[in-house]
Design a protein around this motif. Structure first.
Motif, mmCIF file in Angstrom:
data_model
loop_
_atom_site.group_PDB
_atom_site.id
_atom_site.type_symbol
_atom_site.label_atom_id
_atom_site.label_comp_id
_atom_site.label_asym_id
_atom_site.label_seq_id
_atom_site.Cartn_x
_atom_site.Cartn_y
_atom_site.Cartn_z
ATOM 1 N N MET A 348 0.824 -1.197 0.000
ATOM 2 C CA MET A 348 0.000 0.000 0.000
ATOM 3 C C MET A 348 0.866 1.258 0.000
ATOM 4 S SD MET A 348 -2.948 -1.210 -0.275
ATOM 5 C CE MET A 348 -3.722 0.384 -0.234
ATOM 6 N N ARG A 351 2.119 2.060 -3.439
ATOM 7 C CA ARG A 351 1.104 2.602 -4.349
ATOM 8 C C ARG A 351 0.722 4.038 -4.004
ATOM 9 N NH1 ARG A 351 -2.260 -0.806 -7.344
ATOM 10 N NH2 ARG A 351 -3.975 0.609 -6.944
ATOM 11 N N MET A 352 1.128 4.515 -2.840
ATOM 12 C CA MET A 352 0.731 5.853 -2.430
ATOM 13 C C MET A 352 1.664 6.899 -3.036
ATOM 14 S SD MET A 352 -1.906 5.215 -0.510
ATOM 15 C CE MET A 352 -2.285 6.411 0.749
ATOM 16 N N ASP A 389 -3.683 6.776 -3.043
ATOM 17 C CA ASP A 389 -3.427 5.673 -3.956
ATOM 18 C C ASP A 389 -3.283 6.203 -5.383
ATOM 19 O OD1 ASP A 389 -4.282 3.420 -5.866
ATOM 20 O OD2 ASP A 389 -4.050 2.354 -3.975
ATOM 21 N N LYS A 390 -2.312 5.652 -6.116
ATOM 22 C CA LYS A 390 -2.020 6.157 -7.459
ATOM 23 C C LYS A 390 -3.226 6.055 -8.391
ATOM 24 C CE LYS A 390 -0.306 2.098 -9.904
ATOM 25 N NZ LYS A 390 -1.271 2.268 -11.012
ATOM 26 N N THR A 535 -7.716 4.519 -0.709
ATOM 27 C CA THR A 535 -7.281 3.438 -1.580
ATOM 28 C C THR A 535 -8.488 2.697 -2.123
ATOM 29 O OG1 THR A 535 -5.983 1.398 -1.711
ATOM 30 C CG2 THR A 535 -7.066 1.859 0.377
#
Length: 679
Positions: A348, A351-352, A389-390, A535
């Motif tokens: 996680m 992905r941030m 989140d991307k 997310t």
């Protein structure tokens, strides 16, 4: 093992260079004389041109060369930077991006137009005498340069002769080759480079111009640049060893080499050119380069999917271990649970990304909108380090573009109108981000005229969206601007009037399981807040049972859990409120909402959830426990079911629906308002 495509690597690096160039140009608009920003833009253009030529993007290199030349003149003080020049180069930067992304397309017409605009901007500066006239020519300096390239330089595409030619272009130049490192023939590797060079060049250019020659290989080479007094050097220096021939053009491509000196003598003469391998290995620049690795986003998504499947498998293992008396199996299950949890958390974090990557895009948008509308606009960003989140970042780009354009076109007034209203001439658009209980709140705020409530209502009535006598709160009226085709603009412009932008915002935010809140104050401005989950992949959830079904409540929204006895449940019939520390909290019986048709458990539980300052209780039959929830999207058939935001797979293979906390809180607050109206 697959190796990355060199062309794709170049395109990625070119995208970063273009972003740096755009950032430098926009920063330059605040101070047109900022030497550091001018140098940064020039270096970006120079690097892009050189890299493009190296990878075969000849059209890109040729086009970029003209922009580089223009900024080189600014850098040398021949002309000064202006808003017009920056705007033209910004448009040229967009064209460079097209040349990178689609090099085989037809770009000649656009290139010709942009180059004509660029030449006109530079000629206007020359005719206007933008740069101060210099009383005398710049002072020339003699520079002594000693450099050696890495052994694999030629194998990596670096041509030393090209570097020497660039040094010759700076001014009168003498070049001497150091051949002392060339090994015996049987030990020589043809593709390796063993030669280093001593160069003396007399030029009016600063040291940075010499460094720019080596900009592509600076981090991997050994180089020493020393300024020498020209008078002393002329008196004491020996005659030039090598000089660029004036007649034969073919000789310019290669330096003339003096007969080599004995190895010991040559090595003593140039102790600074070659350094030992150990010293090079400890170069901090090389160490920093090795600290980060570029990974395609697709691989992160694939890894996230694998982690999600692992979490589901781990949940099944825990369920099986709980039914088994084997202590060793339970120990292994606990270890797997701990490791999968750590892996999930690490994934996680990977992905941030900070919202600064999103907010940075709007500097250019606001710059262009200010030129198009004639308004003076100041963009303010806050909370840029907030991480999201991307996937959320990618999907928020379009909605924010529409909201910023709407604030500039509908919200901010012209400078004359603002002065007449006693405001500052420059209107402010503020983008801010912050985290709150598992959500990120992104706010777009302006200090313009605000939303005209009566005008919005009149437009909604004429469009048949509401009845003329309908009683609506301010929030309900403001939400009408997100209806498809809704627009209060009297004329259609390039910015607004077609009624499609805000509809896109609403649909995108709904798809992200988010909400939109609108606040407006006449004459003071408006504020639109987007509440989005942090997310869309894996969350910590609270698994509950309602009747025979199991559901997941996002743990970040849970405040506390209470017990609701049968007697209290019967007493609360008709009012659905629970007293919680001297305040009444409305609650919703999920058993009734889901029409389970089952009798309540003797001791039900109330799970108190919240979004911001609003709270509501959810009555469930049983709280099973915490659950690592891998979010799966709902099918198209259930897309419009607002009560649920997704689904997850439990350890036994069954499906549990994820409750939409925002919708349930809103429903609870609406229930509370209706009860108060009824008395």
């Amino acid at each position: 093992m697959s190796f990355p495509d060199p062309i794709q690597v170049f395109k990625t690096e070119a995208a970063e260079l273009l972003e740096q160039i755009e950032t430098g140009l926009l920063d330059l608009t605040y101070d047109l004389t900022n030497k550091d920003q001018i140098d940064a833009v020039f270096r970006g253009l120079h690097t892009l041109k050189g890299s493009g030529a190296m990878f075969g993007f000849d059209a890109l290199a040729a086009f970029t060369h003209h922009c580089e030349t223009a900024f080189d003149r600014v850098r040398k003080g021949e002309v000064t930077a202006t808003e017009e020049l920056i705007s033209v180069v910004l448009e040229a930067k967009d064209h460079m991006r097209a040349l990178v992304e689609n090099p085989n397309a037809e770009h000649d017409d656009v290139s010709t137009k942009l180059l004509a605009d660029l030449h006109r901007a530079v000629e206007a500066l020359e005719k206007g005498g933008a740069a101060p006239a210099k009383a005398s020519g710049p002072k020339e300096t003699l520079w002594r340069i000693r450099f050696g390239l890495p052994r694999n330089a030629m194998a990596n595409g670096t041509n030393p002769l090209g570097l020497l030619d660039e040094l010759r272009d700076l001014g009168p130049c003498t070049i001497k080759a150091d051949l002392s490192e060339i090994p015996a023939l049987d030990a020589l590797t043809p593709s390796d480079l063993y030669i280093s060079w001593h160069v003396e060049v007399t030029t009016a250019q600063p040291k940075s111009a010499i460094e720019d020659v080596f900009i592509f290989v600076m981090d991997e080479m050994q180089i020493e640049i020393t300024a020498i007094d020209a008078g002393k050097a002329a008196a004491s220096a020996p005659a030039p060893v090598v000089q660029k021939p004036a007649a034969a053009p073919t000789a310019a491509a290669a330096p003339v080499v003096e007969a080599p000196k004995p190895v010991a003598q040559e090595a003593a003469a140039v102790p600074a050119v070659r350094e030992n391998t150990a010293a090079a290995a400890t170069d901090p620049k090389q160490n920093r380069a090795a600290e980060s690795v570029r990974v395609p986003a697709e691989r992160l998504d694939e890894l996230m999917d694998r982690v999600g499947e692992l979490v589901i498998a781990q949940s099944r293992l825990r369920q099986l271990a709980g039914r088994n008396a084997d202590i060793q199996l339970r120990a292994v299950s606990e270890d797997i649970e701990r490791l999968s949890g750590e892996l999930r958390d690490t994934m996680m974090v990977l992905r941030m990304v900070p919202v600064a990557t999103l907010f940075g895009r709007f500097r250019r948008l606001v710059h262009d909108l200010a030129r198009e509308t004639g308004k003076v606009i100041e963009l303010i960003t806050e909370g840029e380090t907030t991480e999201v989140d991307k996937t959320v970042i990618e999907r928020l780009a379009d909605p924010l573009v529409h909201l910023v354009r709407n604030s500039v076109d509908h919200g901010l007034e012209t400078p004359d109108t603002r002065r007449a209203a006693g405001k500052q001439e420059a209107g402010k658009v503020t983008l801010s981000a912050r985290q709150a209980s598992g959500e990120v709140i992104i706010t777009i705020k302006d200090d313009g005229r605000g939303i005209d409530r009566d005008r919005v209502r009149a437009k909604a009535e004429s469009s048949g969206l509401i009845q003329p006598n309908a009683v609506l709160s301010d929030q309900e009226v403001f939400q009408l601007i997100f209806q498809p085709g809704f627009s209060t603009a009297q004329t259609v412009t390039n910015l607004s009037g077609r009624g499609v932008g805000m509809d896109v915002v609403k649909r995108t935010i709904d798809a992200l399981r988010g909400t939109i809140e609108v606040a407006s104050f006449p004459g003071e401005g408006s504020e639109i807040s987007l509440r989005i989950p942090l997310t869309l992949a894996i969350i910590e959830g609270l698994l509950v049972r309602v009747g025979g079904g199991r559901y997941v409540i996002p743990l970040s929204a849970v405040e506390e859990c209470l017990e609701l006895s049968l007697e209290e449940d019967l007493r609360s019939r008709g009012r659905s409120f629970i007293s919680l520390r001297d305040s009444l909290v409305p609650f919703i019986r999920l058993r009734d909402l889901f029409h389970t048709g089952t009798k309540p458990d003797p001791y039900q539980k109330v799970v108190v959830i919240s979004t911001g300052s609003e709270r509501v209780g959810l009555v469930v039959d049983q709280i099973i426990g915490d659950h690592q929830t891998v979010i799966k999207s709902m099918s198209k058939l259930h897309h419009d079911v607002a009560t649920f935001s997704g689904a997850t797979i439990l350890g036994d293979g069954s499906v549990a629906l994820i409750l939409d906390v925002v919708h349930l809180v809103a429903a609870g607050q609406q229930q509370e308002a209706q009860m108060r109206i009824a008395g």
